[in-house]
Scaffold this motif. Structure first.
Motif, PDB file in Angstrom:
ATOM      1  N   THR A 134       0.857  -1.179   0.000  1.00 11.37           N
ATOM      2  CA  THR A 134       0.000   0.000   0.000  1.00 11.37           C
ATOM      3  C   THR A 134       0.896   1.233   0.000  1.00 11.37           C
ATOM      4  OG1 THR A 134      -1.955   1.030   1.011  1.00 11.37           O
ATOM      5  CG2 THR A 134      -0.272   0.166   2.513  1.00 11.37           C
ATOM      6  N   SER A 135       0.317   2.387  -0.122  1.00 13.03           N
ATOM      7  CA  SER A 135       1.085   3.635  -0.130  1.00 13.03           C
ATOM      8  C   SER A 135       1.754   3.853   1.220  1.00 13.03           C
ATOM      9  CB  SER A 135       0.173   4.817  -0.438  1.00 13.03           C
ATOM     10  OG  SER A 135      -0.455   4.642  -1.692  1.00 13.03           O
ATOM     11  N   SER A 136       2.903   4.497   1.207  1.00 17.35           N
ATOM     12  CA  SER A 136       3.682   4.699   2.438  1.00 17.35           C
ATOM     13  C   SER A 136       2.864   5.370   3.533  1.00 17.35           C
ATOM     14  CB  SER A 136       4.947   5.508   2.146  1.00 17.35           C
ATOM     15  OG  SER A 136       4.619   6.790   1.638  1.00 17.35           O
ATOM     16  N   TYR A 137       2.052   6.354   3.182  1.00 19.27           N
ATOM     17  CA  TYR A 137       1.273   7.069   4.192  1.00 19.27           C
ATOM     18  C   TYR A 137       0.227   6.172   4.844  1.00 19.27           C
ATOM     19  CZ  TYR A 137      -2.021   7.538   0.297  1.00 19.27           C
ATOM     20  OH  TYR A 137      -2.855   7.280  -0.762  1.00 19.27           O
ATOM     21  N   HIS A 138      -0.130   5.084   4.198  1.00 16.41           N
ATOM     22  CA  HIS A 138      -1.209   4.200   4.627  1.00 16.41           C
ATOM     23  C   HIS A 138      -0.690   2.949   5.325  1.00 16.41           C
ATOM     24  CE1 HIS A 138      -4.749   1.498   3.371  1.00 16.41           C
ATOM     25  NE2 HIS A 138      -5.238   2.374   4.231  1.00 16.41           N
ATOM     26  N   LEU A 139       0.603   2.734   5.295  1.00 14.17           N
ATOM     27  CA  LEU A 139       1.214   1.493   5.760  1.00 14.17           C
ATOM     28  C   LEU A 139       0.952   1.213   7.240  1.00 14.17           C
ATOM     29  CD1 LEU A 139       3.024  -0.283   3.857  1.00 14.17           C
ATOM     30  CD2 LEU A 139       4.909   0.436   5.275  1.00 14.17           C
ATOM     31  N   THR A 140       1.143   2.180   8.094  1.00 14.83           N
ATOM     32  CA  THR A 140       1.018   1.959   9.533  1.00 14.83           C
ATOM     33  C   THR A 140      -0.408   1.582   9.918  1.00 14.83           C
ATOM     34  OG1 THR A 140       2.813   3.528   9.916  1.00 14.83           O
ATOM     35  CG2 THR A 140       1.415   2.996  11.800  1.00 14.83           C
ATOM     36  N   ARG A 141      -1.377   2.347   9.443  1.00 13.18           N
ATOM     37  CA  ARG A 141      -2.786   2.062   9.795  1.00 13.18           C
ATOM     38  C   ARG A 141      -3.247   0.749   9.183  1.00 13.18           C
ATOM     39  NH1 ARG A 141      -7.945   3.732   7.463  1.00 13.18           N
ATOM     40  NH2 ARG A 141      -6.789   5.004   5.960  1.00 13.18           N
ATOM     41  N   ALA A 142      -2.928   0.524   7.910  1.00 13.44           N
ATOM     42  CA  ALA A 142      -3.335  -0.720   7.257  1.00 13.44           C
ATOM     43  C   ALA A 142      -2.702  -1.923   7.955  1.00 13.44           C
ATOM     44  CB  ALA A 142      -2.949  -0.690   5.784  1.00 13.44           C
ATOM     45  N   GLY A 143      -1.440  -1.810   8.308  1.00 12.57           N
ATOM     46  CA  GLY A 143      -0.771  -2.902   9.009  1.00 12.57           C
ATOM     47  C   GLY A 143      -1.422  -3.210  10.343  1.00 12.57           C
ATOM     48  N   ARG A 144      -1.807  -2.161  11.053  1.00 15.16           N
ATOM     49  CA  ARG A 144      -2.473  -2.364  12.351  1.00 15.16           C
ATOM     50  C   ARG A 144      -3.815  -3.070  12.152  1.00 15.16           C
ATOM     51  NH1 ARG A 144      -2.332   1.626  16.987  1.00 15.16           N
ATOM     52  NH2 ARG A 144      -0.261   0.748  16.935  1.00 15.16           N
ATOM     53  N   LEU A 145      -4.635  -2.599  11.206  1.00 14.22           N
ATOM     54  CA  LEU A 145      -5.952  -3.203  10.985  1.00 14.22           C
ATOM     55  C   LEU A 145      -5.838  -4.653  10.518  1.00 14.22           C
ATOM     56  CD1 LEU A 145      -7.820  -0.213   9.334  1.00 14.22           C
ATOM     57  CD2 LEU A 145      -8.339  -1.259  11.549  1.00 14.22           C
ATOM     58  N   ILE A 146      -4.956  -4.917   9.575  1.00 13.19           N
ATOM     59  CA  ILE A 146      -4.810  -6.283   9.060  1.00 13.19           C
ATOM     60  C   ILE A 146      -4.251  -7.192  10.143  1.00 13.19           C
ATOM     61  CG2 ILE A 146      -3.617  -7.713   7.343  1.00 13.19           C
ATOM     62  CD1 ILE A 146      -3.814  -5.139   5.488  1.00 13.19           C
TER      63      ILE A 146
END
Length: 191
Positions: A134-146
């Motif tokens: 995913t895009s760098s700005y989205h990595l932290t939140r997406a990683g947490r949710l997944i």
């Protein structure tokens, strides 16, 4: 007795200094959470999953990772949205069943919906590890949710968008709010 002008000016300066300091601290944290996110090392996983949106930026990174690490399966979020056009075209032109490409439509067109869909795909396919692009700005939140939705090892890989300063600031605000939300309302908590 009213406070003197000097006392008001001193208090105003202090409030302003605290506000500016807080803003600078938030910007430094946001840079670390949303820009400087590349992992120190990456490894082969059971599948590469491209999250929906910004497909012209994300899909080439997912395909390159699949080729470089000989990952057997490319999973694409199929959303029929403007920003996902290249990914949707890849899904529409693929012949199915196809062991090397899986296209999924999340139940909701957001990261929470994708996290839920990914948890089902991981279970259904018996994957022990996945790489999510995913895009760098989205990595932290997406990683947490997944990560909240699966016990599989989740490796996050960033694509890097070409954004101007205003777009980065907008992403910082959106992703900060989203990260707070993901922390306060964990996904898949009731499963």
């Amino acid at each position: 007795m009213l406070p003197s002008v000097a006392a008001v000016n001193t208090a105003t300066r202090r409030v302003l200094a605290v506000a500016v300091g807080g803003l600078l601290l938030w910007l430094i944290i946001a840079l670390q959470l949303f820009v400087n996110v590349d992992p120190l090392s990456v490894h082969r996983t059971d599948a590469v999953i491209m999250l929906g949106g910004a497909a012209s930026e994300r899909l080439p990174v997912a395909r390159q990772f699949q080729a470089d690490f000989h990952v057997p399966v490319l999973v694409i979020s199929h959303t029929d949205t403007f920003g996902n056009r290249e990914a949707d075209e890849a899904c529409n032109s693929a012949a199915f069943p196809n062991a090397s490409v899986i296209c999924f439509r999340p139940p909701d067109l957001d990261t929470r919906g994708e996290a839920l869909a990914i948890s089902h795909l991981v279970k259904a396919n018996g994957w022990k590890s996945v790489t999510v692009v995913t895009s760098s700005y989205h990595l932290t939140r997406a990683g947490r949710l997944i990560g909240q939705c699966t016990t599989a090892d989740v490796q996050m890989v960033a694509s890097h968008p070409d954004l101007d300063l205003g777009q980065w600031l907008r992403r910082f605000v959106i992703e900060t709010g989203g990260l707070i939300d993901a922390s306060l309302r964990p996904e898949c908590a009731n499963q």
